[in-house]
Structures are given as C-alpha cells and as structure tokens.
Design a protein around this motif. Structure first.
Motif, mmCIF file in Angstrom:
data_model
loop_
_atom_site.group_PDB
_atom_site.id
_atom_site.type_symbol
_atom_site.label_atom_id
_atom_site.label_comp_id
_atom_site.label_asym_id
_atom_site.label_seq_id
_atom_site.Cartn_x
_atom_site.Cartn_y
_atom_site.Cartn_z
ATOM 1 N N ILE A 158 -62.418 -10.650 -84.644
ATOM 2 C CA ILE A 158 -62.871 -10.813 -86.022
ATOM 3 C C ILE A 158 -62.406 -12.149 -86.608
ATOM 4 O O ILE A 158 -61.512 -12.808 -86.091
ATOM 5 C CB ILE A 158 -62.400 -9.630 -86.907
ATOM 6 C CG1 ILE A 158 -60.858 -9.530 -86.943
ATOM 7 C CG2 ILE A 158 -62.984 -8.334 -86.387
ATOM 8 C CD1 ILE A 158 -60.214 -10.078 -88.177
ATOM 9 N N ASN A 159 -63.059 -12.515 -87.704
ATOM 10 C CA ASN A 159 -62.745 -13.737 -88.435
ATOM 11 C C ASN A 159 -61.508 -13.516 -89.299
ATOM 12 O O ASN A 159 -61.482 -12.636 -90.153
ATOM 13 C CB ASN A 159 -63.953 -14.100 -89.318
ATOM 14 C CG ASN A 159 -63.689 -15.283 -90.227
ATOM 15 O OD1 ASN A 159 -62.812 -16.101 -89.969
ATOM 16 N ND2 ASN A 159 -64.463 -15.378 -91.300
ATOM 17 N N THR A 160 -60.474 -14.330 -89.106
ATOM 18 C CA THR A 160 -59.234 -14.179 -89.864
ATOM 19 C C THR A 160 -59.256 -14.907 -91.208
ATOM 20 O O THR A 160 -58.342 -14.742 -92.018
ATOM 21 C CB THR A 160 -58.036 -14.713 -89.063
ATOM 22 O OG1 THR A 160 -58.200 -16.123 -88.867
ATOM 23 C CG2 THR A 160 -57.895 -13.987 -87.728
ATOM 24 N N GLY A 161 -60.258 -15.744 -91.434
ATOM 25 C CA GLY A 161 -60.272 -16.531 -92.658
ATOM 26 C C GLY A 161 -59.391 -17.758 -92.586
ATOM 27 O O GLY A 161 -58.933 -18.269 -93.610
ATOM 28 N N ILE A 162 -59.166 -18.253 -91.374
ATOM 29 C CA ILE A 162 -58.364 -19.464 -91.155
ATOM 30 C C ILE A 162 -59.232 -20.454 -90.363
ATOM 31 O O ILE A 162 -59.677 -20.151 -89.258
ATOM 32 C CB ILE A 162 -57.080 -19.151 -90.366
ATOM 33 C CG1 ILE A 162 -56.256 -18.075 -91.080
ATOM 34 C CG2 ILE A 162 -56.247 -20.412 -90.167
ATOM 35 C CD1 ILE A 162 -55.091 -17.547 -90.258
ATOM 36 N N TYR A 163 -59.459 -21.635 -90.939
ATOM 37 C CA TYR A 163 -60.339 -22.628 -90.325
ATOM 38 C C TYR A 163 -59.709 -24.018 -90.389
ATOM 39 O O TYR A 163 -58.974 -24.332 -91.318
ATOM 40 C CB TYR A 163 -61.665 -22.749 -91.082
ATOM 41 C CG TYR A 163 -62.436 -21.486 -91.366
ATOM 42 C CD1 TYR A 163 -63.561 -21.144 -90.611
ATOM 43 C CD2 TYR A 163 -62.097 -20.676 -92.443
ATOM 44 C CE1 TYR A 163 -64.312 -20.019 -90.906
ATOM 45 C CE2 TYR A 163 -62.837 -19.540 -92.739
ATOM 46 C CZ TYR A 163 -63.940 -19.214 -91.974
ATOM 47 O OH TYR A 163 -64.682 -18.103 -92.273
ATOM 48 N N LYS A 164 -60.051 -24.858 -89.413
ATOM 49 C CA LYS A 164 -59.889 -26.304 -89.512
ATOM 50 C C LYS A 164 -61.272 -26.904 -89.280
ATOM 51 O O LYS A 164 -61.888 -26.667 -88.235
ATOM 52 C CB LYS A 164 -58.906 -26.826 -88.471
ATOM 53 C CG LYS A 164 -58.784 -28.344 -88.476
ATOM 54 C CD LYS A 164 -57.911 -28.849 -87.352
ATOM 55 C CE LYS A 164 -57.995 -30.357 -87.222
ATOM 56 N NZ LYS A 164 -59.333 -30.792 -86.739
ATOM 57 N N LEU A 165 -61.760 -27.666 -90.262
ATOM 58 C CA LEU A 165 -63.149 -28.104 -90.232
ATOM 59 C C LEU A 165 -63.263 -29.573 -90.613
ATOM 60 O O LEU A 165 -62.410 -30.121 -91.313
ATOM 61 C CB LEU A 165 -63.984 -27.267 -91.210
ATOM 62 C CG LEU A 165 -64.008 -25.754 -90.958
ATOM 63 C CD1 LEU A 165 -64.620 -25.030 -92.148
ATOM 64 C CD2 LEU A 165 -64.748 -25.423 -89.677
ATOM 65 N N SER A 166 -64.359 -30.174 -90.186
ATOM 66 C CA SER A 166 -64.690 -31.527 -90.642
ATOM 67 C C SER A 166 -65.486 -31.435 -91.929
ATOM 68 O O SER A 166 -66.112 -30.411 -92.237
ATOM 69 C CB SER A 166 -65.491 -32.269 -89.570
ATOM 70 O OG SER A 166 -66.781 -31.684 -89.430
ATOM 71 N N SER A 167 -65.501 -32.516 -92.697
ATOM 72 C CA SER A 167 -66.172 -32.514 -93.989
ATOM 73 C C SER A 167 -67.682 -32.350 -93.877
ATOM 74 O O SER A 167 -68.353 -32.054 -94.874
ATOM 75 C CB SER A 167 -65.838 -33.801 -94.746
ATOM 76 O OG SER A 167 -66.246 -34.934 -93.996
ATOM 77 N N ASP A 168 -68.246 -32.512 -92.670
ATOM 78 C CA ASP A 168 -69.693 -32.332 -92.485
ATOM 79 C C ASP A 168 -70.158 -30.936 -92.862
ATOM 80 O O ASP A 168 -71.339 -30.730 -93.161
ATOM 81 C CB ASP A 168 -70.072 -32.590 -91.012
ATOM 82 C CG ASP A 168 -69.806 -34.013 -90.581
ATOM 83 O OD1 ASP A 168 -69.603 -34.865 -91.475
ATOM 84 O OD2 ASP A 168 -69.795 -34.276 -89.369
ATOM 85 N N ILE A 169 -69.257 -29.969 -92.868
ATOM 86 C CA ILE A 169 -69.641 -28.596 -93.211
ATOM 87 C C ILE A 169 -70.228 -28.522 -94.620
ATOM 88 O O ILE A 169 -71.035 -27.639 -94.927
ATOM 89 C CB ILE A 169 -68.424 -27.648 -93.072
ATOM 90 C CG1 ILE A 169 -68.839 -26.182 -93.125
ATOM 91 C CG2 ILE A 169 -67.371 -27.937 -94.121
ATOM 92 C CD1 ILE A 169 -69.635 -25.716 -91.947
ATOM 93 N N ALA A 170 -69.884 -29.471 -95.470
ATOM 94 C CA ALA A 170 -70.374 -29.466 -96.850
ATOM 95 C C ALA A 170 -71.879 -29.670 -96.928
ATOM 96 O O ALA A 170 -72.515 -29.253 -97.907
ATOM 97 C CB ALA A 170 -69.651 -30.536 -97.659
ATOM 98 N N THR A 171 -72.476 -30.284 -95.915
ATOM 99 C CA THR A 171 -73.914 -30.580 -95.960
ATOM 100 C C THR A 171 -74.774 -29.330 -95.832
ATOM 101 O O THR A 171 -75.980 -29.394 -96.081
ATOM 102 C CB THR A 171 -74.288 -31.566 -94.842
ATOM 103 O OG1 THR A 171 -74.011 -30.965 -93.560
ATOM 104 C CG2 THR A 171 -73.481 -32.849 -94.968
#
Length: 403
Positions: A158-171
């Motif tokens: 399951i998804n724990t609600g913990i992410y490391k992401l690049s700013s591209d996700i905003a698009t």
C-alpha cells in the motif's frame, strides 16, 4: 531539498478526539504529531512547507514558532490531498522535494534513506488490510498505478503517503478531476503522471508505519514512540515507589508513595501519580494530569489537564484533555465472548481488530461517581455522564447521559 507536509485534514474519523483539536495536533507522548514531523524533517531538508486549514493558522503558527517552516493555507472549495498539493505549487518549482502526509507516524530514520535517492520514490508497505488503503501496482520496481481502497486488491503493498518527487509532477495537476469522494486526490495526480511516462520507483519499507485515521491507531503510535524512548527520571519520586522497566518521568511530575509503575510508561510535566496507583505498560499521561489513589491505568492515553482522582480503572482507552472521571468510574475493555471490539466511525460500525479496546472520551467531559463504560463506546466532548450510569452506546457532544 524542500519538504511539503500535507496537514489540512479534518480528522473526522478520529472524533471525538478532533472535536476539540485539529488532526495535526493529536499528541504522541504528549507532543503534537505535527512537531514529530517537523523535528525529524529538519534533520534532512533545508526548508519545510506545511499546508493547513485556514482555521488552524493561529494555533499552528504559535506551535511552529522557532522552526524553519512556512505555512500555506489550503485553497477553499474542493478538499483532498490533491487540493492541498496544488495550494503549494509555487514553492516546488525547479527542485526535488519530499511530500509527506501529515497524519502518518513511522520510523523517521527512513527519511535519510529517501533523500539519498536520485530518482522519484514512493514508499510502499505490505499490510494485512490493503482494502483500507491505496494499493500499489508495480512492475520491475516501477509504479504502474495506485488503486484507492479496492474490493479485490492486486497485492497487499500500500501507499504510505511518503514520496520524493521532481517538480515536474506539478504539470499534471490540472488534468485531474474530482474523485467519487468529492475531493481532488493526490494519488489521481500520480496516476495521470504515470500514464504520461513520469517514472516513480517503489521503495518497499518493512519498518513501523501507521496511518492515524481511527482512534485505536493513536494507541499504536504511542506504543511505538514508547518503544523508542529512553528511560529518564526527572520528576520527584517519593519513598516506597516501585518502578520497573522503561519509564519516563518529566520535570515537575510527582510520583507519590505506594505507586507501582510497570513500563514502558510516559509521565508528562507536572503530572501527579498516586498515592497507591498502578500504571501498567503502554500508559501515557500528558502534562498536568492526575492518576490518583487506587487508580489503575493500562495501555491508555490521558491527555493534558485530565484527572482520574480515585478508585478507577482505565484500560486501552483515550481520555482527551480536561476530562474528569468521578470516583469509581470503570472502563471495560474486553467482551465476554472475547471477539474483536467494534467502534462506530463516521456512523459505521468498524472492527478494530483488537480484542481489548476501552473508550474514547472527548475533551472537557465529566463522569459522575460509579459510572461504567462498556468496550468500544465513544463519549463526545463536553458530555456529562450521570452518576451510576452504564454507558452502553456512544454519547454525543455535549449530551447529558443517564441510563
């Protein structure tokens, strides 16, 4: 690196705890959950942004004073984690960032591992009840999608609600529609991004993690925090007190003669215990609380300024702030048939998965003498329980209950 903490949830499933405090302020070892997040994020990131509800701004601003934190108010209108995220788009441009849901509790040492990765990361965890969460689909360690609370989960990851992401996700924010729950979901943003070739690695985590969504989850989070705490006696211990196991006694607390404390136990600043009191494993007493003469407390949270003065038993329960239990108040925490105890959450009776679960009493409530509270019963904030009553159903906020 930046961190974005989503802390704008209402916490309706935690009621009556959240009738008198916001969800980010529920206490773990007498410290608000929000501060646990901030203090641990500060070790691994340069700047923290938290998204909160407008009505929480004053109290949270005061709480985070002195921390390297900026507050963002969630946009009004449609709620949800996606809306919380979209409220903070201006701060993530051109940078990788951590995104953490504010209602989870876990082994925060995980954070240093996550920030060391170069790629996008979502943290997954195998659980026994995946239908209660967003379930991860993946291939070759890459995320293929997240299915929210499926009837037939493809896995128990399951998804724990913990992410490391690049700013591209905003698009991808503007490509998401309102979900069946009437919210904008961050997981829908993730799903749209994946379809458009945004790559996310899945990191499977085996340590402690819990979503504090229901009252008994708060007990589990406190138990885990107790397991990590170091024993420390700062308060006053009178003669003829027996302390066994890991016990934390904060400054200004007094343990009176004849008391027996069986750790792990936490006793907050200014608390009074005894005389002749028995505190058992898993007990957490907040600041300025009282557990008085001939009181037994087991695996329970008693929040700040609450009083259990004499001749009472409290087991596997949560007593919110400024509650007073009359003499002889007894909490039952085990059914005769020893089946799992159910508790009503947002109007629906849910299995807690626990054989032992007592009560949840909202803030500023009072019980008269010789009150009995049955397993799984919730008592709303500001309620009054008539002397001698047997509380065999949930009591509403502000209600005067008599049998």
């Amino acid at each position: 690196m930046k961190a974005l903490l989503l802390a704008a949830g209402k916490g309706e499933r935690l009621q009556p705890i959240t009738e008198t405090r916001s969800k980010p302020l529920v206490p773990i070892l007498d410290k608000p959950l929000l501060l646990w997040h901030l203090e641990n994020l500060e070790r691994v990131v340069d700047k923290i942004y938290i998204v909160i509800r407008r009505e929480d701004r004053e109290i949270i601003s005061s709480l985070v004073n002195g921390h390297k934190v900026s507050i963002i108010e969630q946009k009004e209108g449609v709620g949800g984690t996606g809306t919380a995220f979209s409220s903070a788009l201006s701060i993530i441009k051109g940078d990788n960032f951590l995104l953490i849901y504010g209602d989870i509790f876990y082994d925060f040492s995980l954070l240093s591992q996550i920030v060391s990765y170069q790629d996008n990361i979502i943290v997954g965890k195998e659980v026994g009840n995946p239908r209660d969460f967003g379930v991860l689909k993946m291939s070759n360690n890459y995320l293929d999608g997240i299915i929210e609370k499926p009837d037939s989960p493809p896995s128990n990851l399951i998804n724990t609600g913990i992410y490391k992401l690049s700013s591209d996700i905003a698009t991808f924010v503007d490509k998401v529609k309102i979900s069946s729950r009437g919210e904008i979901e961050f997981t829908d943003i993730i799903n749209v991004a994946i379809k458009e070739n945004y790559k996310i690695n899945v990191l499977t985590y085996k340590g402690f993690w819990i979503d504090i969504g229901k009252p008994w989850h708060l007990l589990e989070a406190n138990n885990f925090a107790l397991s990590l705490a170091n024993p420390n006696i700062k308060g006053e211990i009178e003669e003829d007190v027996r302390i066994k196991g890991k016990v934390i006694v904060e400054e200004g607390a007094v343990i009176k003669s004849g008391s027996y404390i069986e750790g792990p136990v936490y006793i907050g600043k200014g608390a009074t215990v005894g005389p002749n009191t028995y505190l058992r494993e898993g007990t957490v007493l907040g600041k300025n609380t009282k557990a008085g003469s001939a009181v037994e407390i087991k695996n329970s949270i008693v929040m700040e300024d609450s009083k259990i003065p004499h001749l009472s038993y409290v087991g596997d329960s949560i007593i919110c702030e400024d509650v007073n239990l009359g003499a002889g108040t007894l909490v039952a925490n085990l059914r005769f048939d020893e089946n799992h105890i159910k508790m009503r959450i947002k109007g629906k009776l849910e299995d807690s998965g626990r054989k032992k679960l007592g009560t949840v009493i909202g803030g500023h409530s009072r019980t008269g003498i010789n009150v009995t509270i049955l397993p799984g019963v919730k008592i709303g904030s500001y309620a009054r329980i008539y002397p001698g009553a047997v509380v065999n159903r949930d009591v509403n906020k502000g209600e005067f209950f008599r049998t």
